[in-house]
Design a protein around this motif. Structure first.
Motif, PDB file in Angstrom:
ATOM      1  N   ARG A  31      35.457  49.586  38.049  1.00  0.00           N
ATOM      2  CA  ARG A  31      36.437  48.577  38.423  1.00  0.00           C
ATOM      3  C   ARG A  31      36.356  48.277  39.911  1.00  0.00           C
ATOM      4  O   ARG A  31      35.753  49.020  40.672  1.00  0.00           O
ATOM      5  CB  ARG A  31      37.837  49.018  38.049  1.00  0.00           C
ATOM      6  N   ARG A  32      36.990  47.175  40.262  1.00  0.00           N
ATOM      7  CA  ARG A  32      37.170  46.801  41.662  1.00  0.00           C
ATOM      8  C   ARG A  32      38.658  46.670  41.920  1.00  0.00           C
ATOM      9  O   ARG A  32      39.453  46.820  41.009  1.00  0.00           O
ATOM     10  CB  ARG A  32      36.453  45.484  41.962  1.00  0.00           C
ATOM     11  N   CYS A  33      39.031  46.335  43.153  1.00  0.00           N
ATOM     12  CA  CYS A  33      40.428  46.259  43.540  1.00  0.00           C
ATOM     13  C   CYS A  33      40.612  45.124  44.538  1.00  0.00           C
ATOM     14  O   CYS A  33      39.693  44.803  45.292  1.00  0.00           O
ATOM     15  CB  CYS A  33      40.829  47.597  44.157  1.00  0.00           C
ATOM     16  N   THR A  34      41.813  44.537  44.547  1.00  0.00           N
ATOM     17  CA  THR A  34      42.099  43.420  45.448  1.00  0.00           C
ATOM     18  C   THR A  34      42.810  43.820  46.737  1.00  0.00           C
ATOM     19  O   THR A  34      43.163  42.950  47.526  1.00  0.00           O
ATOM     20  CB  THR A  34      42.970  42.359  44.745  1.00  0.00           C
ATOM     21  N   CYS A  35      43.041  45.126  46.971  1.00  0.00           N
ATOM     22  CA  CYS A  35      43.718  45.502  48.218  1.00  0.00           C
ATOM     23  C   CYS A  35      42.862  45.062  49.405  1.00  0.00           C
ATOM     24  O   CYS A  35      41.691  44.753  49.265  1.00  0.00           O
ATOM     25  CB  CYS A  35      44.001  47.008  48.262  1.00  0.00           C
ATOM     26  N   SER A  36      43.464  45.024  50.581  1.00  0.00           N
ATOM     27  CA  SER A  36      42.765  44.501  51.760  1.00  0.00           C
ATOM     28  C   SER A  36      41.459  45.232  52.051  1.00  0.00           C
ATOM     29  O   SER A  36      40.455  44.616  52.402  1.00  0.00           O
ATOM     30  CB  SER A  36      43.686  44.552  52.979  1.00  0.00           C
ATOM     31  N   TYR A  37      41.459  46.535  51.892  1.00  0.00           N
ATOM     32  CA  TYR A  37      40.248  47.303  52.197  1.00  0.00           C
ATOM     33  C   TYR A  37      39.169  47.098  51.128  1.00  0.00           C
ATOM     34  O   TYR A  37      38.017  46.819  51.450  1.00  0.00           O
ATOM     35  CB  TYR A  37      40.592  48.786  52.350  1.00  0.00           C
ATOM     36  N   CYS A  38      39.544  47.229  49.876  1.00  0.00           N
ATOM     37  CA  CYS A  38      38.564  47.082  48.787  1.00  0.00           C
ATOM     38  C   CYS A  38      37.993  45.668  48.737  1.00  0.00           C
ATOM     39  O   CYS A  38      36.819  45.477  48.427  1.00  0.00           O
ATOM     40  CB  CYS A  38      39.180  47.446  47.443  1.00  0.00           C
ATOM     41  N   ALA A  39      38.837  44.669  49.019  1.00  0.00           N
ATOM     42  CA  ALA A  39      38.353  43.289  49.008  1.00  0.00           C
ATOM     43  C   ALA A  39      37.234  43.100  50.030  1.00  0.00           C
ATOM     44  O   ALA A  39      36.253  42.404  49.773  1.00  0.00           O
ATOM     45  CB  ALA A  39      39.496  42.328  49.286  1.00  0.00           C
ATOM     46  N   MET A  40      37.362  43.744  51.186  1.00  0.00           N
ATOM     47  CA  MET A  40      36.322  43.633  52.205  1.00  0.00           C
ATOM     48  C   MET A  40      35.116  44.514  51.892  1.00  0.00           C
ATOM     49  O   MET A  40      33.981  44.153  52.184  1.00  0.00           O
ATOM     50  CB  MET A  40      36.886  43.998  53.578  1.00  0.00           C
ATOM     51  N   ARG A  41      35.368  45.664  51.294  1.00  0.00           N
ATOM     52  CA  ARG A  41      34.298  46.613  50.974  1.00  0.00           C
ATOM     53  C   ARG A  41      33.446  46.109  49.824  1.00  0.00           C
ATOM     54  O   ARG A  41      32.232  46.254  49.836  1.00  0.00           O
ATOM     55  CB  ARG A  41      34.916  47.970  50.660  1.00  0.00           C
ATOM     56  N   GLY A  42      34.073  45.574  48.787  1.00  0.00           N
ATOM     57  CA  GLY A  42      33.350  44.950  47.685  1.00  0.00           C
ATOM     58  C   GLY A  42      32.648  45.894  46.726  1.00  0.00           C
ATOM     59  O   GLY A  42      31.802  45.467  45.957  1.00  0.00           O
ATOM     60  N   CYS A  80      24.712  55.688  58.097  1.00  0.00           N
ATOM     61  CA  CYS A  80      24.363  54.370  57.560  1.00  0.00           C
ATOM     62  C   CYS A  80      25.593  53.518  57.248  1.00  0.00           C
ATOM     63  O   CYS A  80      25.458  52.320  56.990  1.00  0.00           O
ATOM     64  CB  CYS A  80      23.480  54.482  56.316  1.00  0.00           C
ATOM     65  N   GLY A  81      26.777  54.115  57.257  1.00  0.00           N
ATOM     66  CA  GLY A  81      28.008  53.365  57.057  1.00  0.00           C
ATOM     67  C   GLY A  81      28.403  53.113  55.616  1.00  0.00           C
ATOM     68  O   GLY A  81      29.423  52.470  55.358  1.00  0.00           O
ATOM     69  N   ILE A  82      27.646  53.614  54.664  1.00  0.00           N
ATOM     70  CA  ILE A  82      27.930  53.341  53.250  1.00  0.00           C
ATOM     71  C   ILE A  82      29.086  54.191  52.745  1.00  0.00           C
ATOM     72  O   ILE A  82      29.112  55.403  52.926  1.00  0.00           O
ATOM     73  CB  ILE A  82      26.669  53.554  52.384  1.00  0.00           C
ATOM     74  N   TYR A  83      30.041  53.494  52.084  1.00  0.00           N
ATOM     75  CA  TYR A  83      31.163  54.149  51.411  1.00  0.00           C
ATOM     76  C   TYR A  83      30.624  54.903  50.195  1.00  0.00           C
ATOM     77  O   TYR A  83      29.911  54.324  49.377  1.00  0.00           O
ATOM     78  CB  TYR A  83      32.187  53.087  51.002  1.00  0.00           C
ATOM     79  N   THR A  84      30.933  56.177  50.102  1.00  0.00           N
ATOM     80  CA  THR A  84      30.457  56.987  48.975  1.00  0.00           C
ATOM     81  C   THR A  84      31.537  57.223  47.928  1.00  0.00           C
ATOM     82  O   THR A  84      31.284  57.122  46.734  1.00  0.00           O
ATOM     83  CB  THR A  84      29.926  58.347  49.457  1.00  0.00           C
ATOM     84  N   HIS A  85      32.766  57.537  48.405  1.00  0.00           N
ATOM     85  CA  HIS A  85      33.848  57.839  47.463  1.00  0.00           C
ATOM     86  C   HIS A  85      35.187  57.824  48.194  1.00  0.00           C
ATOM     87  O   HIS A  85      35.218  57.757  49.425  1.00  0.00           O
ATOM     88  CB  HIS A  85      33.623  59.200  46.805  1.00  0.00           C
ATOM     89  N   HIS A  86      36.249  57.870  47.403  1.00  0.00           N
ATOM     90  CA  HIS A  86      37.580  57.945  47.998  1.00  0.00           C
ATOM     91  C   HIS A  86      38.546  58.664  47.073  1.00  0.00           C
ATOM     92  O   HIS A  86      38.383  58.650  45.860  1.00  0.00           O
ATOM     93  CB  HIS A  86      38.125  56.554  48.350  1.00  0.00           C
ATOM     94  N   GLN A  87      39.520  59.316  47.675  1.00  0.00           N
ATOM     95  CA  GLN A  87      40.627  59.899  46.927  1.00  0.00           C
ATOM     96  C   GLN A  87      41.630  58.769  46.744  1.00  0.00           C
ATOM     97  O   GLN A  87      42.037  58.119  47.704  1.00  0.00           O
ATOM     98  CB  GLN A  87      41.255  61.059  47.691  1.00  0.00           C
ATOM     99  N   ARG A  88      42.026  58.535  45.510  1.00  0.00           N
ATOM    100  CA  ARG A  88      42.847  57.367  45.196  1.00  0.00           C
ATOM    101  C   ARG A  88      44.303  57.501  45.620  1.00  0.00           C
ATOM    102  O   ARG A  88      44.893  58.568  45.522  1.00  0.00           O
ATOM    103  CB  ARG A  88      42.799  57.098  43.693  1.00  0.00           C
ATOM    104  N   ARG A  89      44.867  56.392  46.019  1.00  0.00           N
ATOM    105  CA  ARG A  89      46.292  56.315  46.303  1.00  0.00           C
ATOM    106  C   ARG A  89      47.077  56.260  44.995  1.00  0.00           C
ATOM    107  O   ARG A  89      48.129  56.884  44.862  1.00  0.00           O
ATOM    108  CB  ARG A  89      46.578  55.070  47.138  1.00  0.00           C
ATOM    109  N   SER A  90      46.556  55.516  44.021  1.00  0.00           N
ATOM    110  CA  SER A  90      47.254  55.351  42.744  1.00  0.00           C
ATOM    111  C   SER A  90      47.339  56.656  41.969  1.00  0.00           C
ATOM    112  O   SER A  90      48.283  56.878  41.219  1.00  0.00           O
ATOM    113  CB  SER A  90      46.576  54.278  41.894  1.00  0.00           C
ATOM    114  N   ASN A  91      46.351  57.524  42.167  1.00  0.00           N
ATOM    115  CA  ASN A  91      46.362  58.847  41.551  1.00  0.00           C
ATOM    116  C   ASN A  91      45.589  59.789  42.470  1.00  0.00           C
ATOM    117  O   ASN A  91      44.365  59.876  42.385  1.00  0.00           O
ATOM    118  CB  ASN A  91      45.738  58.828  40.155  1.00  0.00           C
TER     119      ASN A  91
END
Length: 141
Positions: A31-42, A80-91
């Protein structure tokens, strides 16, 4: 592409950060997300438990980014600046893992990806609207 895969290795673009992840629902959770950060990260993310990601190399190369409430923890390679993973806010017991970092997987392998409504996050007083839409990739064959 095996959508039922349960364990897979991954790495950032430069290879400094390498990890193994145990997915809770294979690639079905993409999935993707529309929050400000995810929208820019893509990025397209799949789900793992908080204890489902093992950093095999480059833990010292991982940087952390937090914003707003600071609940979500977004990790990226400092080289290299690549996003690898994140701990979710929703869970906070779950991690989202960048599918582009997984061996042999591309975000373009998914014809459709659900997009969560992160703009109206329930933790911000928004209604839990769930899906904002669907992102489609149509190949020029």
């Amino acid at each position: 592409m095996d959508r039922d895969i349960t364990e897979i290795d991954g790495a950032c673009h430069c290879g400094a950060v390498r990890f193994r992840v145990r997915l809770t629902d294979g690639l079905h959770s993409a999935r993707r997300c529309t929050c400000s950060y995810c929208a820019m990260r893509g990025a397209v993310a799949v789900t793992a438990g908080l204890d489902g990601i093992d950093i095999l190399a480059g833990e010292d190369a991982l940087n952390l980014y937090q914003f707003n409430t600071g609940t979500a923890k977004h990790y990226f390679c400092s080289k290299c600046g690549i996003y690898t993973h994140h701990q979710r806010r929703s869970n906070p017991n779950e991690c989202g893992v960048n599918v582009a970092c997984l061996d042999g997987i591309s975000p373009f392998d998914f014809d459709e990806v659900p997009v969560n409504d992160g703009v109206n996050h329930p933790s911000d007083g928004g209604k839990d609207s769930g899906l904002a839409g669907v992102l489609r990739f149509v190949r020029n064959d």
